[in-house]
Design a protein around this motif. Structure first.
Motif, PDB file in Angstrom:
ATOM      1  N   GLU A   1       0.821  -1.207   0.000  1.00  0.00           N
ATOM      2  CA  GLU A   1       0.000   0.000   0.000  1.00  0.00           C
ATOM      3  C   GLU A   1       0.857   1.260   0.000  1.00  0.00           C
ATOM      4  O   GLU A   1       0.453   2.295  -0.565  1.00  0.00           O
TER       5      GLU A   1
ATOM      6  N   VAL B   1       1.459   2.357  -3.506  1.00  0.00           N
ATOM      7  CA  VAL B   1       0.271   2.997  -4.086  1.00  0.00           C
ATOM      8  C   VAL B   1       0.205   4.454  -3.641  1.00  0.00           C
ATOM      9  O   VAL B   1       0.024   5.376  -4.454  1.00  0.00           O
ATOM     10  N   THR B   2       0.366   4.677  -2.367  1.00  0.00           N
ATOM     11  CA  THR B   2       0.298   6.039  -1.820  1.00  0.00           C
ATOM     12  C   THR B   2       1.383   6.925  -2.412  1.00  0.00           C
ATOM     13  O   THR B   2       1.120   8.081  -2.797  1.00  0.00           O
TER      14      THR B   2
ATOM     15  N   LEU C   1       0.629   7.827  -6.156  1.00  0.00           N
ATOM     16  CA  LEU C   1      -0.461   8.799  -6.269  1.00  0.00           C
ATOM     17  C   LEU C   1       0.012  10.187  -5.851  1.00  0.00           C
ATOM     18  O   LEU C   1      -0.329  11.195  -6.497  1.00  0.00           O
TER      19      LEU C   1
ATOM     20  N   THR D   1      -7.599   9.536  -6.546  1.00  0.00           N
ATOM     21  CA  THR D   1      -7.805   8.991  -5.206  1.00  0.00           C
ATOM     22  C   THR D   1      -7.569   7.488  -5.225  1.00  0.00           C
ATOM     23  O   THR D   1      -7.455   6.872  -6.293  1.00  0.00           O
ATOM     24  N   ARG D   2      -7.531   6.901  -4.058  1.00  0.00           N
ATOM     25  CA  ARG D   2      -7.330   5.444  -3.966  1.00  0.00           C
ATOM     26  C   ARG D   2      -8.442   4.709  -4.703  1.00  0.00           C
ATOM     27  O   ARG D   2      -8.209   3.634  -5.274  1.00  0.00           O
TER      28      ARG D   2
END
Length: 504
Positions: A316, A319-320, A323, A335-336
């Motif tokens: 995760e 991913v963060t 982004l 956004t997620r």
């Protein structure tokens, strides 16, 4: 390649059974272990020299790192910035070979924008443009025509927004436009290599796991039946990439490159984006629109410790981080919830001190106890890696052969993209000169699995591209499996394709 040649290149379950029976009875000149891009390239290199070849993989074609790339065929600009001139030039040469000779149906020019938002200073922009111009000089040195790969330029804000309407408008000073190579699909390149090797006579065997390697061959297990066999060979090439240490004494330091997958429509783009990573020099996040309408956002470069998994997961925090970087240039932040899927590949880097992001991407060909192991490198230079590995293996074991011919050998489907009217462009871009045959199957089996992929294409993958189960169909012959929801929706049609492909 003639019609007979196309038929000779076809891989399927029946051919696998015949080749598996024969390979247990013979001694081949070269055994290649691993059917990612380097292994498939090595099988083609050896077979196209007139040598007898067996090429095996514990799973499927392009099962490992080769399907998890950014799909870029790049000219080595990043390596040039680090002073790795030889690596950069080699990348530019190999990019030109793919674009103009061996796979023009799978590789083509892709435009990229570096948006000049307020966070990109004039000094950064000038440095980036200098890099792009040096990259264009590499293109010229590699003799890739400008008509194939245009040069860089600067666009005003209005033109930049036409190509990338999602870019932040406030304070936008325009964009730097550059060009590089990209693949329609990295897994399709591996399939084309394996099929071309089969056309040259190689025995291409998936679901065959090498248990032990020796200079004279390998102990192998058929993963479909559990039966054991010995493949005898005069020379052996270990091209298992990040898993090479399981079969040879080699120390690797894997690096994880993570990508996000956005559904079609989430981020409309007509060009890719280069987004500077804050706190670094000459490192960029990539936003890469795909032919199926999805958009990939990548990529990370993080060290991986511990056992190497068969299929890496994206943490995760990756991913963060992705982004956060990309949202720095977008009008409406992602956004997620916009992330429909994710994938990660592990780079097989030789162990060395320092950050994995700084380790050389030059490949290494090693003598590991009489077996040649090839590691490092990158997708763009697979052909040179394969050539070097085969050269070393033949010399090590005293197997006579002529020089490599793969720099001028077109892959299956590259015989021409001027297909008769009526064939969808999407099929031409994926299948090249075989698009007409695929289209005929698609008209017989027109049901859609998603993203425009028809049942007929899945049937073709079973009959001609060596797909043996639904995972092969959804995760490698197509990329429907990148998004879990798309995969679930396509699963019934994948089962139908396996049934429809059976002889009646």
């Amino acid at each position: 390649m003639t019609d007979a040649g196309h038929r000779a290149s076809r891989l399927n379950a029946a051919r696998r059974a015949r080749d598996l029976e024969r390979v247990a009875e013979e001694t081949v000149d070269v055994l290649v272990v691993g059917l990612g891009v380097t292994g498939a390239g090595a099988a083609l290199d050896a077979a196209s020299r007139g040598l007898s070849v067996a090429a095996i993989d514990a799973h499927d074609l392009a099962f490992g790192t080769s399907r998890w790339s950014s799909k870029m065929v790049h000219g080595g600009l990043r390596y040039l910035a680090r002073g790795q001139v030889g690596v950069a030039y080699e990348s530019a040469v190999e990019r030109g070979i793919l674009l103009t000779r061996t796979a023009p149906h799978l590789a083509r020019a892709q435009p990229y924008l570096l948006p000049l938002v307020p966070s990109v200073s004039p000094g950064q922009a000038a440095l980036a443009m200098t890099g792009y111009r040096l990259g264009d000089a590499l293109r010229a040195a590699a003799r890739t025509p400008r008509r194939v790969l245009p040069g860089p330029s600067r666009l005003p804000a209005s033109r930049a927004l036409e190509a990338a309407p999602a870019v932040r408008r406030r304070g936008l000073r325009g964009a730097l436009l550059s060009w590089d190579g990209r693949l329609v699909d990295d897994a399709r390149l591996v399939v084309a290599l394996a099929r071309t090797a089969a056309w040259c006579g190689a025995r291409v065997l998936t679901r065959c796991r090498a248990l032990r390697l020796a200079p004279g061959g390998a102990e192998v297990r058929d993963e479909l039946t559990g039966s054991a066999l010995t493949i005898r060979a005069r020379a052996v090439v270990n091209a298992t990439g990040v898993w090479a240490g399981r079969l040879a004494d080699v120390r690797l330091r894997p690096s994880r490159g993570s990508h996000l997958v956005l559904r079609p429509g989430v981020l409309p783009l007509r060009a890719g984006l280069h987004v500077p990573i804050p706190g670094t020099v000459n490192r960029f996040a990539l936003v890469l629109p795909q032919p199926d309408g999805r958009v990939y956002v990548g990529l990370t470069d993080e060290p991986v410790d511990g056992p190497v998994p068969d299929v890496p997961e994206v943490p995760e925090e990756d991913v963060t981080a992705l982004l956060e970087v990309v949202n720095g240039v977008l009008e409406a932040p992602l956004t997620r919830a916009d992330v429909a899927g994710a994938f990660a590949g592990l780079r097989p880097l030789l162990e060395a001190p320092g950050r994995t992001a700084d380790l050389s991407r030059r490949h290494a060909v090693l003598d590991t106890g009489g077996v040649v192991t090839v590691v490092g490198g990158k997708l763009t230079t697979y052909r040179r890696m394969a050539e070097d590995a085969v050269d070393r293996a033949l010399a090590l074991r005293g197997v006579p052969a002529g020089p490599s011919v793969t720099a001028s050998l077109p892959l299956v489907g590259a015989g021409g993209t001027a297909v008769a009217a009526g064939v969808p462009r999407r099929l031409v871009e994926r299948y090249g000169s075989e698009a007409r045959e695929v289209w005929e199957l698609a008209r017989r089996f027109p049901e859609e699995a998603g993203l425009g992929v028809t049942l007929g294409e899945l049937v073709w993958a079973v009959r001609c591209e060596g797909a043996l189960d639904v995972d092969d169909l959804l995760d490698r012959r197509t990329r429907l499996g990148l998004v879990p929801a798309d995969r679930a929706a396509a699963l019934p049609l994948a089962h139908a394709a396996l049934e429809a492909a059976l002889p009646h």
